[in-house]
Design an enzyme around this catalytic site. Structure first.
Site, short mmCIF file in Angstrom:
data_model
loop_
_atom_site.label_atom_id
_atom_site.label_comp_id
_atom_site.label_asym_id
_atom_site.label_seq_id
_atom_site.Cartn_x
_atom_site.Cartn_y
_atom_site.Cartn_z
N HIS A 1 -16.38 -45.70 -28.14
CA HIS A 1 -15.47 -45.42 -28.80
C HIS A 1 -14.18 -45.69 -28.63
CE1 HIS A 1 -13.40 -42.08 -26.67
NE2 HIS A 1 -14.60 -41.53 -26.49
N ASP B 1 -11.44 -42.87 -20.35
CA ASP B 1 -11.72 -42.66 -21.97
C ASP B 1 -11.42 -42.91 -23.28
OD1 ASP B 1 -13.63 -40.75 -23.75
OD2 ASP B 1 -11.95 -38.92 -23.19
N HIS C 1 -7.89 -37.54 -20.78
CA HIS C 1 -6.99 -37.21 -21.11
C HIS C 1 -5.77 -36.49 -20.67
CE1 HIS C 1 -10.31 -35.96 -24.59
NE2 HIS C 1 -9.88 -36.87 -24.21
N GLU D 1 -13.84 -40.88 -32.22
CA GLU D 1 -15.11 -39.94 -31.47
C GLU D 1 -14.03 -38.44 -31.19
OE1 GLU D 1 -16.80 -37.88 -27.79
OE2 GLU D 1 -14.57 -39.43 -28.40
N GLU D 2 -12.71 -39.25 -30.96
CA GLU D 2 -11.59 -37.58 -30.30
C GLU D 2 -11.31 -36.82 -31.40
OE1 GLU D 2 -11.64 -37.68 -27.82
OE2 GLU D 2 -11.42 -39.55 -26.14
N ASP E 1 -10.87 -44.81 -30.11
CA ASP E 1 -9.88 -44.20 -30.52
C ASP E 1 -9.77 -43.56 -29.10
OD1 ASP E 1 -12.35 -42.92 -31.12
OD2 ASP E 1 -11.07 -41.39 -31.54
#
Length: 379
Positions: free
Chosen positions: A68, A101, A352, A134-135, A70
Site C-alpha cells: 500500500h 510503512d 506510525h 490499507e491504513e 497510503d
C-alpha cells in the site's frame, strides 16, 4: 538499475494520507508502464488502487506482490525533526511518513520486479497489486483489487506482502499468518435515578464494570501450534454522565479480541452473547451487542513458499527468519483467500511514529531479497 532509494523518496514526497492518492500510484503506474507492465487503475469509492502485470494473463506460474502507498496522518508536525513529506536523508537514514510503512517496501518490490523482468524475463507473470486503502477501513483497497481480479480472470499463484515484519533486526522475522481481529460494542441500559435512592434505579455502570471484569479475566486459550494465546482488551467504558448525583440510564463499552485459529468470529460472538445475557439477567439490565470483524485468523503452513522467502532472506542478511503470526492485521488477511501468502519486509520500529525513518541500506537490501525470491521462484 532501478534505484529503490530514489523511488522511496519520490513516494514519500507524495502526500498520500488515507484516502488521498497523493500522486503515488500515478508515479508507480508511469514507471511500471514504461517497463512493460500492463497497468490498470482499479479505483473504488474514494480509494485509488493499481494492478500491474508483466507477462501473459492466465500464466501457469505467477508471482504477486501486495502493498500500500497510503499512510497514516503526520500527527504533531512540530514534533518532527524533518519534513514528513520531504524524504530527507541524514546519516544514511531517510525520514518521512511512510518511510517504513510501507513506501520503502513498495519501492523495493517495484524496483526488483522491473529489473528482474528486464534482465531475466521469466516464463510466467509478475504481478503487483497496490492499494491506497490499507491504513483506513480497507473495504475498497485490496478487496477491490481481488474483486476485479476475479471478474477479469487475473490470478496470482503465490503472493508476498511487503509489510514491515522485523521487530529489531533486518531479516529476523517473516509472517506466515495473522491473528484475527474482532471488535465488540456493548450498550448496557438500566434505569436512571438519584444516587441517594439506588434501589429505585438500575445502574448500568456497575453492570458494565462487572461484565468487563468477567470478560477480561477469561482465558480464551493458551495458544496453538502456530499462534500465541488469544487476547481480549477493554478499550473504552463511557456513560457520558456529567452529573455526580445521577445514576445514568445507559453505558457503553468496547472490547477488541485478537484471536488465533482455536476460534472463529461466530464462536466468539456466541460466547460474548452468552456472557452478556447472563450478566443482564443478574443485574436487571438489557445489553445489546454489535460486532465488527476486520479479519479472521489464518496461517500459510510452512512449505515451499516460506522456504523460498526464508532462503532469500538468509542469503542476503545472514539471518534465519523466524516464522511468526504475531502483530496486527494486514492485507494478507484478504490475499489468503486468493492464493498462498506470506509477508516479509523491513524493521518496523518507527512505523506510525513521529520521525518515521528507514536506513537507506536496508531499502537496497530489501530489493536484493525480493530479487532473489523472484529468481528462485522462476528458476
Amino acid at each position: 538499475m532501478t534505484d529503490p532509494v530514489a523511488l522511496t523518496a519520490d513516494l514519500i514526497r507524495c502526500p498520500s494520507v488515507t484516502p488521498a492518492e497523493g500522486g503515488a500510484l500515478v508515479l508507480l503506474e508511469r514507471l511500471l508502464s514504461e517497463a512493460g507492465f500492463a497497468c490498470t487503475r482499479v479505483d473504488r469509492g474514494e480509494t485509488a488502487n493499481l494492478y500491474a502485470r508483466w507477462g501473459a494473463q492466465g500464466a501457469a506460474k505467477s508471482f504477486g506482490f501486495n502493498g500500500h502507498t497510503d499512510v497514516v496522518p503526520v500527527g504533531d508536525l512540530a514534533a518532527w525533526s524533518a519534513d514528513p513529506f520531504g524524504a530527507e536523508i541524514r546519516d544514511g537514514v531517510m525520514y518521512g511518513r511512510g518511510a517504513t510503512d510501507m513506501k520503502s517496501g513498495v519501492a523495493a518490490f517495484a524496483a526488483a520486479a522491473i529489473d528482474f523482468v528486464r534482465d531475466t524475463p521469466p516464463d510466467g507473470a509478475v504481478i503487483l497489486a497496490i492499494t491506497g486503502d490499507e491504513e483506513g477501513d480497507a473495504q475498497d483497497g485490496t478487496l477491490a483489487l481481488l474483486d476485479w481480479m476475479a471478474e477479469q480472470g487475473e490470478q496470482m499463484s503465490v503472493c508476498l506482502v511487503g509489510e514491515p515484519t522485523c521487530p529489531e533486526v533486518m531479516g529476523e522475522m517473516m509472517k506466515i499468518g495473522r491473528r484475527g481481529s474482532m471488535t465488540t460494542y456493548f450498550t448496557i441500559r438500566g434505569v436512571q435515578g438519584h444516587v441517594a435512592y439506588p434501589h429505585r434505579a438500575v445502574n448500568p455502570v456497575h453492570a458494565t464494570a462487572a461484565l468487563m471484569h468477567r470478560l477480561s479475566g477469561h482465558v480464551l486459550d493458551t495458544g496453538t501450534d502456530h499462534f500465541d494465546a488469544s487476547t481480549l482488551a477493554v478499550t473504552t467504558i463511557d456513560c457520558g454522565n456529567p452529573a455526580t448525583n445521577v445514576i445514568p440510564a445507559e453505558c457503553r463499552a468496547t472490547v477488541n479480541i485478537r484471536f488465533n485459529d482455536a476460534h472463529s468470529p461466530d464462536s466468539l460472538q456466541r460466547w460474548l452473547r452468552s456472557e452478556a445475557d447472563q450478566l443482564a439477567t443478574q443485574t436487571g439490565t438489557t445489553i445489546d451487542l454489535r460486532f465488527s470483524v476486520s479479519g479472521d485468523s489464518f496461517v500459510t503452513p510452512p512449505g515451499a513458499l516460506s522456504d523460498l522467502v526464508a532462503a532469500a532472506v538468509t542469503a542476503e542478511t545472514g539471518v534465519t527468519p523466524a516464522l511468526s503470526t504475531s502483530g496486527g492485521t494486514s492485507d494478507a488477511r484478504f490475499m489468503k483467500n486468493h492464493c498462498p501468502v506470506v509477508e516479509f519486509g523491513l524493521v518496523g520500529k518507527t512505523m506510525h511514529k513521529v520521525d518515521e525513518c528507514v536506513p537507506v541500506a536496508e531499502i537496497e537490501q530489501l530489493k536484493a531479497i525480493y530479487t532473489r525470491i523472484l529468481s528462485g521462484y522462476f528458476a
